[in-house]
Motif scaffolding. Sequence first.
Motif, PDB file in Angstrom:
ATOM      1  N   ALA A  27       0.834  -1.208   0.000  1.00  0.00           N
ATOM      2  CA  ALA A  27       0.000   0.000   0.000  1.00  0.00           C
ATOM      3  C   ALA A  27       0.870   1.261   0.000  1.00  0.00           C
ATOM      4  N   GLN A  28       1.984   1.232   0.733  1.00  0.00           N
ATOM      5  CA  GLN A  28       2.876   2.393   0.767  1.00  0.00           C
ATOM      6  C   GLN A  28       3.579   2.569  -0.582  1.00  0.00           C
ATOM      7  N   VAL A  29       3.980   1.460  -1.207  1.00  0.00           N
ATOM      8  CA  VAL A  29       4.604   1.533  -2.534  1.00  0.00           C
ATOM      9  C   VAL A  29       3.602   2.107  -3.532  1.00  0.00           C
ATOM     10  N   ALA A  30       2.347   1.648  -3.461  1.00  0.00           N
ATOM     11  CA  ALA A  30       1.302   2.183  -4.344  1.00  0.00           C
ATOM     12  C   ALA A  30       1.075   3.670  -4.069  1.00  0.00           C
ATOM     13  N   ARG A  42      -7.586  -7.739  -1.227  1.00  0.00           N
ATOM     14  CA  ARG A  42      -6.842  -8.830  -0.586  1.00  0.00           C
ATOM     15  C   ARG A  42      -5.329  -8.602  -0.574  1.00  0.00           C
ATOM     16  N   GLY A  43      -4.900  -7.419  -0.181  1.00  0.00           N
ATOM     17  CA  GLY A  43      -3.478  -7.134  -0.039  1.00  0.00           C
ATOM     18  C   GLY A  43      -2.776  -6.710  -1.313  1.00  0.00           C
ATOM     19  N   THR A  44      -3.496  -6.617  -2.411  1.00  0.00           N
ATOM     20  CA  THR A  44      -2.925  -6.172  -3.680  1.00  0.00           C
ATOM     21  C   THR A  44      -3.547  -4.825  -4.054  1.00  0.00           C
ATOM     22  N   GLU A  45      -2.697  -3.895  -4.428  1.00  0.00           N
ATOM     23  CA  GLU A  45      -3.137  -2.566  -4.840  1.00  0.00           C
ATOM     24  C   GLU A  45      -3.157  -2.511  -6.365  1.00  0.00           C
ATOM     25  N   TYR A  46      -4.219  -1.963  -6.926  1.00  0.00           N
ATOM     26  CA  TYR A  46      -4.381  -1.837  -8.376  1.00  0.00           C
ATOM     27  C   TYR A  46      -4.425  -0.361  -8.743  1.00  0.00           C
ATOM     28  N   LEU A  47      -3.568   0.040  -9.689  1.00  0.00           N
ATOM     29  CA  LEU A  47      -3.558   1.414 -10.176  1.00  0.00           C
ATOM     30  C   LEU A  47      -3.729   1.371 -11.690  1.00  0.00           C
ATOM     31  N   ASP A  96      -2.376   3.709 -20.250  1.00  0.00           N
ATOM     32  CA  ASP A  96      -2.053   2.531 -21.057  1.00  0.00           C
ATOM     33  C   ASP A  96      -1.662   1.311 -20.241  1.00  0.00           C
ATOM     34  N   ASP A  97      -1.660   1.408 -18.928  1.00  0.00           N
ATOM     35  CA  ASP A  97      -1.148   0.317 -18.100  1.00  0.00           C
ATOM     36  C   ASP A  97      -2.007   0.083 -16.869  1.00  0.00           C
ATOM     37  N   ILE A  98      -1.976  -1.163 -16.410  1.00  0.00           N
ATOM     38  CA  ILE A  98      -2.466  -1.523 -15.083  1.00  0.00           C
ATOM     39  C   ILE A  98      -1.216  -1.837 -14.278  1.00  0.00           C
ATOM     40  N   VAL A  99      -1.068  -1.201 -13.129  1.00  0.00           N
ATOM     41  CA  VAL A  99       0.050  -1.454 -12.230  1.00  0.00           C
ATOM     42  C   VAL A  99      -0.530  -2.098 -10.983  1.00  0.00           C
ATOM     43  N   THR A 100      -0.038  -3.295 -10.647  1.00  0.00           N
ATOM     44  CA  THR A 100      -0.471  -3.950  -9.428  1.00  0.00           C
ATOM     45  C   THR A 100       0.727  -4.061  -8.501  1.00  0.00           C
ATOM     46  N   VAL A 101       0.475  -3.895  -7.221  1.00  0.00           N
ATOM     47  CA  VAL A 101       1.530  -3.987  -6.215  1.00  0.00           C
ATOM     48  C   VAL A 101       1.050  -4.944  -5.143  1.00  0.00           C
ATOM     49  N   GLY A 102       1.793  -6.023  -4.948  1.00  0.00           N
ATOM     50  CA  GLY A 102       1.411  -7.012  -3.950  1.00  0.00           C
ATOM     51  C   GLY A 102       2.353  -8.197  -4.002  1.00  0.00           C
TER      52      GLY A 102
END
Length: 142
Positions: free
Chosen positions: A58-61, A77-82, A86-92
């Motif tokens: 969450a902090q990285v996002a 569920r612990g994954t951040e979606y941005l 042109d892109d989907i960035v997921t952090v988890g």
Amino acid sequence: MTPRRHYLIAGLLAFGGVVCLLLAVVVAKNITSHIDDTYQRVELAAGGKNYRCTGDPAQVADDLAAYKSPQARQADRGTEYLRYDDDIVTVGPLGGEPCVVHVEGLNAGYRGGAFVFLGPGFFPGAPSGGAGGSGGGPGGTK
């Protein structure tokens, strides 16, 4: 005014326009370039690019969103979606790593899937392979 003076003014305006265009290109924030410059790339899964990050996803996002504001953002569920232009960035978590930044282009083989449950801004943004039952982001979740 003389025609010569008109040509001089037109030339100066054209030059100013080119300078402004070049400045806009240089100053424009590109999230994929920022991620590429900031995080270490790792090969964890096929499709898209994966980068190792440290700390809380969450902090990285939050850091990524502070650099360039996404069009839509959601957590599941612990994954951040941005979602960006042109892109989907997921952090988890992914592949045993606690924090991975995953970047996938929206046009990379789009097959009609969607992040419908994530709310507005995530359609048609499914990563490639997301419609065939395979996971589209970190942790195999969509």
